[in-house]
Design a protein around this motif. Structure first.
Motif, PDB file in Angstrom:
ATOM      1  N   GLY A 191      11.578  42.307  30.809  1.00 14.29           N
ATOM      2  CA  GLY A 191      11.781  41.526  29.592  1.00 14.29           C
ATOM      3  C   GLY A 191      13.031  41.927  28.844  1.00 14.29           C
ATOM      4  N   GLN A 192      13.436  43.183  28.962  1.00 20.42           N
ATOM      5  CA  GLN A 192      14.634  43.671  28.281  1.00 20.42           C
ATOM      6  C   GLN A 192      15.578  44.313  29.297  1.00 20.42           C
ATOM      7  OE1 GLN A 192      13.053  46.272  25.260  1.00 20.42           O
ATOM      8  NE2 GLN A 192      12.793  44.590  23.788  1.00 20.42           N
ATOM      9  N   ALA A 193      15.829  43.599  30.382  1.00 20.31           N
ATOM     10  CA  ALA A 193      16.736  44.107  31.410  1.00 20.31           C
ATOM     11  C   ALA A 193      18.148  44.255  30.850  1.00 20.31           C
ATOM     12  CB  ALA A 193      16.740  43.164  32.611  1.00 20.31           C
ATOM     13  N   VAL A 201      27.986  45.550  39.728  1.00 17.55           N
ATOM     14  CA  VAL A 201      27.189  45.393  38.514  1.00 17.55           C
ATOM     15  C   VAL A 201      25.862  44.719  38.867  1.00 17.55           C
ATOM     16  CG1 VAL A 201      27.064  44.331  36.231  1.00 17.55           C
ATOM     17  CG2 VAL A 201      29.242  45.259  37.054  1.00 17.55           C
ATOM     18  N   HIS A 202      24.757  45.333  38.445  1.00 16.02           N
ATOM     19  CA  HIS A 202      23.423  44.807  38.708  1.00 16.02           C
ATOM     20  C   HIS A 202      22.585  44.906  37.441  1.00 16.02           C
ATOM     21  CE1 HIS A 202      23.662  44.485  43.153  1.00 16.02           C
ATOM     22  NE2 HIS A 202      24.521  45.490  43.037  1.00 16.02           N
ATOM     23  N   SER A 203      21.481  44.164  37.420  1.00 14.74           N
ATOM     24  CA  SER A 203      20.510  44.273  36.324  1.00 14.74           C
ATOM     25  C   SER A 203      19.547  45.413  36.620  1.00 14.74           C
ATOM     26  CB  SER A 203      19.735  42.964  36.180  1.00 14.74           C
ATOM     27  OG  SER A 203      20.586  41.919  35.762  1.00 14.74           O
ATOM     28  N   ILE A 204      19.315  46.256  35.612  1.00 16.52           N
ATOM     29  CA  ILE A 204      18.349  47.341  35.754  1.00 16.52           C
ATOM     30  C   ILE A 204      17.371  47.280  34.573  1.00 16.52           C
ATOM     31  CG2 ILE A 204      19.998  48.827  36.968  1.00 16.52           C
ATOM     32  CD1 ILE A 204      20.204  50.480  34.352  1.00 16.52           C
ATOM     33  N   GLY A 256      10.427  58.251  35.743  1.00 15.64           N
ATOM     34  CA  GLY A 256      11.000  59.523  36.164  1.00 15.64           C
ATOM     35  C   GLY A 256      12.516  59.414  36.108  1.00 15.64           C
ATOM     36  N   PRO A 257      13.231  59.813  37.190  1.00 16.84           N
ATOM     37  CA  PRO A 257      14.704  59.721  37.201  1.00 16.84           C
ATOM     38  C   PRO A 257      15.205  58.403  37.791  1.00 16.84           C
ATOM     39  CG  PRO A 257      13.987  60.985  39.087  1.00 16.84           C
ATOM     40  CD  PRO A 257      12.726  60.581  38.355  1.00 16.84           C
ATOM     41  N   PHE A 258      14.357  57.359  37.827  1.00 15.06           N
ATOM     42  CA  PHE A 258      14.733  56.107  38.489  1.00 15.06           C
ATOM     43  C   PHE A 258      14.741  54.933  37.520  1.00 15.06           C
ATOM     44  CE2 PHE A 258      13.205  58.669  42.007  1.00 15.06           C
ATOM     45  CZ  PHE A 258      14.107  58.387  43.027  1.00 15.06           C
ATOM     46  N   PHE A 259      15.761  54.067  37.725  1.00 16.68           N
ATOM     47  CA  PHE A 259      15.764  52.750  37.116  1.00 16.68           C
ATOM     48  C   PHE A 259      15.298  51.748  38.161  1.00 16.68           C
ATOM     49  CE2 PHE A 259      19.091  54.615  34.324  1.00 16.68           C
ATOM     50  CZ  PHE A 259      18.587  54.221  33.085  1.00 16.68           C
ATOM     51  N   LYS A 260      14.589  50.737  37.725  1.00 22.80           N
ATOM     52  CA  LYS A 260      14.288  49.628  38.610  1.00 22.80           C
ATOM     53  C   LYS A 260      15.518  48.727  38.636  1.00 22.80           C
ATOM     54  CE  LYS A 260      10.405  46.627  39.787  1.00 22.80           C
ATOM     55  NZ  LYS A 260       9.084  46.111  39.330  1.00 22.80           N
TER      56      LYS A 260
END
Length: 261
Positions: free
Chosen positions: A5-7, A38-41, A47-51
């Protein structure tokens, strides 16, 4: 759960950055990304990860050390900078590079005709080549020009009252001295032989009739020049002034766009 929702947009920091199937360094790698992409995350982390969204309908997980929220223009990595610098170092100096391309000259063409010397500034179009090893092998800097003007000078119609047609062909070859003016600029001067051939079809009133005749002229002479040239990548812009010495004497100015060969 991580919500889209707030990518936010993010820039990949590492060439070959790994995208995992799950938020786990032991999970299967499903993609690698290029530096600067450039990508949306997601705005939040697991943890240490972004989707990360790779494309519509395809997502994965990327380490927070491999991306940076926001859109950035990244500087070249040291290895890339080094390759660029090495390429520049290996590139030939400007004065040692050959060029060829179209030429446009404006020449105050002068000839002894119709009882006196007559002149007119005429445009000439053609090709120019310059540099080492253009005609002679070795450390001899030369320049060659092949130029045409289509049509007859206006002074023929001004005298005869009738139109004229024809062409002028000029060819010259110069031995030049080159003085570098920085990395991408040179000053040059030189001299050499020149050849001219002109052919005009003229109409001359003769009482109630009009006579047509051809005026052909061919001559050898010498040409002197000096000018400046600048390099832009693989191209050069060259401008010069010339003085022609044959049966008559006249001068001109030229402009040339050349590319390396």
């Amino acid at each position: 759960m991580i919500s889209w929702g707030q990518a936010q947009q993010a820039t990949v920091l590492l060439d070959g950055a790994l995208v995992y199937q799950d938020a786990d360094f032991d999970a299967p790698v499903i993609a690698t990304l290029k530096r600067g992409a450039v990508h949306s995350i997601s705005t939040g982390k697991k943890g240490p990860f972004f989707k990360i969204r790779l494309k519509p309908g395809s997502v994965g997980w990327i380490s927070d050390t491999d991306v940076k929220p926001g859109v950035y223009k990244l500087a070249a990595p040291k290895e890339e900078k080094k390759r660029v610098e090495e390429k520049e170092e290996k590139r030939k100096p400007f004065f040692a590079t050959r060029y060829r391309g179209p030429a446009l000259d404006f020449i105050n063409f002068t000839e002894d005709t119709l009882g006196q010397e007559r002149s007119e500034f005429l445009p000439f179009y053609g090709v120019k080549f310059n540099g080492f090893n253009t005609i002679f092998t070795g450390e001899i800097y030369t320049e060659g020009n092949i130029l045409f003007h289509l049509g007859a000078p206006k002074y023929y119609s001004e005298v005869t009252g009738k139109g004229g047609d024809g062409f002028i062909f000029l060819a010259d070859f110069l031995f030049q001295t080159v003085l570098p003016q920085g990395k991408n600029g040179i000053f040059f001067y030189g001299f050499g032989p020149m050849f001219r051939y002109s052919h005009f079809t003229l109409e001359v009133p003769n009482g109630t009739k009009t006579l047509s005749y051809s005026a052909d002229d061919m001559t050898l002479g010498a040409v002197f020049d000096l000018g400046l040239s600048w390099r832009f990548g693989r191209y050069s812009v060259r401008t010069d002034a010339k003085y022609y010495w044959e049966r008559t004497k006249y001068y001109g100015f030229g402009l040339n766009l050349g590319w390396e060969f």
